[in-house]
Design an enzyme around this catalytic site. Structure first.
Site, PDB file in Angstrom:
ATOM      1  N   HIS A   1      -2.370 -12.651  -2.064  1.00 58.64           N
ATOM      2  CA  HIS A   1      -1.846 -11.411  -2.531  1.00 58.64           C
ATOM      3  C   HIS A   1      -2.747 -10.315  -2.220  1.00 58.64           C
ATOM      4  O   HIS A   1      -3.904 -10.222  -2.460  1.00 58.64           O
ATOM      5  CB  HIS A   1      -1.962 -11.542  -4.093  1.00 58.64           C
ATOM      6  CG  HIS A   1      -1.067 -10.225  -4.976  1.00 58.64           C
ATOM      7  ND1 HIS A   1       0.145  -9.701  -4.485  1.00 58.64           N
ATOM      8  CD2 HIS A   1      -1.832  -9.347  -5.355  1.00 58.64           C
ATOM      9  CE1 HIS A   1       0.145  -8.590  -5.072  1.00 58.64           C
ATOM     10  NE2 HIS A   1      -0.945  -8.319  -5.833  1.00 58.64           N
TER      11      HIS A   1
ATOM     12  N   LYS B   1      -2.345  -1.045  -3.972  1.00 56.50           N
ATOM     13  CA  LYS B   1      -2.837  -1.642  -2.757  1.00 56.50           C
ATOM     14  C   LYS B   1      -1.759  -1.128  -1.629  1.00 56.50           C
ATOM     15  O   LYS B   1      -2.173  -0.897  -0.540  1.00 56.50           O
ATOM     16  CB  LYS B   1      -3.092  -2.995  -2.829  1.00 56.50           C
ATOM     17  CG  LYS B   1      -4.251  -3.518  -3.493  1.00 56.50           C
ATOM     18  CD  LYS B   1      -4.440  -5.033  -3.602  1.00 56.50           C
ATOM     19  CE  LYS B   1      -3.266  -5.619  -4.077  1.00 56.50           C
ATOM     20  NZ  LYS B   1      -2.985  -5.572  -5.435  1.00 56.50           N
TER      21      LYS B   1
END
Length: 332
Positions: free
Chosen positions: A153, A174
């Site tokens: 991830h 992110k």
């Protein structure tokens, strides 16, 4: 944070997949010599085999599960035999469940041998490449297919040619940072799901996207963004080597963070140690620019062996140990 999960590995690939995909990645063109069910045959190993001894009758150690290469030596051997001897020699291959046979240097099989392969359900291909080059290209392709891999991830971005993997807890931004980097001219490799592979025994890790998610991104409050459609082909990358990992952390005033950069941290991924930079997140901090500097620092260290913290430390030491300077000079 740990990313050193146990790597996964394909058990096999079908001959149909091999035939349909090898030409897309390597400079080798295969032509079918017969028509059989390519989906039914599977390749279980990356290594290839030249069955010279098997053709001569010694099959005790015949690695028949490997893809078989027939080059000039093997085909000339078959051609110099009489018809019955030739059939008997080739039967040493066809009585095993061989994945497929590749003839190199545009060599041909006698029609009766091709019929034997077809009857046994063995696909036969031919290429103009020499045995040496064909073996190299096919092995390289199978090396990719049987390499260790794992899904992580995060987001993977190409920043100034440096592959940067962004990791951290969900909700830290992110994807937003990756999108900002793309807007500044860098390239997106993958978002949300990053597939990382370690090829063979090398110490290189390559990152690519999940084929379903492709180059789509989910931005909270906005929705799904198609990076390729919005920013063009220059904004995406298919594969990139993982050279730096940037871990985004929630700001914690009780935690001690790196201030000088003298201590090099690493994180292990699929058995390979990768440089790690931990960045605390708080309002007003321009993470995008900092990640660009992380990439530039990596390039400086790799190609010039230059580390800013070490250079500053050396400069201060020289000034302190210089007897001709005064304490006041140091502060000027």
């Amino acid at each position: 944070m740990t990313l050193d999960q146990k790597g996964l590995k394909k058990r096999s690939v079908t001959v149909a997949y091999f035939f349909n995909n090898i030409g897309k990645k390597h400079d080798i063109r295969l032509r079918r010599m017969n028509t059989v069910d390519e989906q039914e045959r599977r390749i279980f190993e990356r290594d290839l085999h030249r069955p010279g001894l098997a053709l001569a009758g010694f099959t005790n150690l015949f690695t028949y599960k490997r893809l078989q290469i027939l080059g000039n030596t093997e085909t000339r051997f078959l051609n110099h035999l009489g018809e019955e001897e030739r059939k008997a020699a080739f039967a040493n291959l066809t009585r095993f469940k061989v994945p497929c046979i590749i003839l190199t240097s545009n060599n041909k099989l006698q029609p009766e041998l091709l019929d034997m392969a077809t009857a046994a359900g063995i696909p036969v291909y031919v290429t103009r490449q020499s045995s040496t080059k064909a073996i190299y290209l096919v092995t390289d392709f199978l090396d990719d297919q049987f390499s260790l891999y794992q899904q992580y991830h995060g987001s993977m971005v190409d920043v100034y040619g440096v592959g940067v993997l962004l990791t951290g807890k969900s909700g830290l931004g992110k994807s937003e940072i990756a999108l900002d980097l793309v807007e500044r001219g860098h390239g997106l490799v993958a978002d949300d799901v990053v597939v990382i592979r370690r090829k063979g025994e090398t110490m290189q890790l390559s990152a690519s996207r999940n084929n379903i998610i492709d180059h789509f991104m989910e931005i909270r409050g906005l929705g799904v963004v198609d990076v390729k459609a919005n920013f063009g082909i220059r904004a995406i990358r298919d594969v990139k080597e993982v050279l730096v990992v940037v871990e985004l952390l929630e700001w914690n005033k009780e935690m001690e963070y790196e201030r000088l950069g003298l201590d090099t941290k690493t994180i292990r991924i699929l058995g390979v140690d990768v440089p790690l930079v931990q960045l605390p997140i708080f309002p007003g901090k321009n993470i995008t620019v900092i990640i660009e500097v992380v990439a530039l620092n990596f390039l400086l260290k790799r190609y010039s062996n230059y580390v800013a913290a070490e250079a500053l430390t050396d400069r201060i030491k020289k000034v302190i140990h210089n007897d001709d300077r005064t304490a006041g000079d140091i502060l000027v």
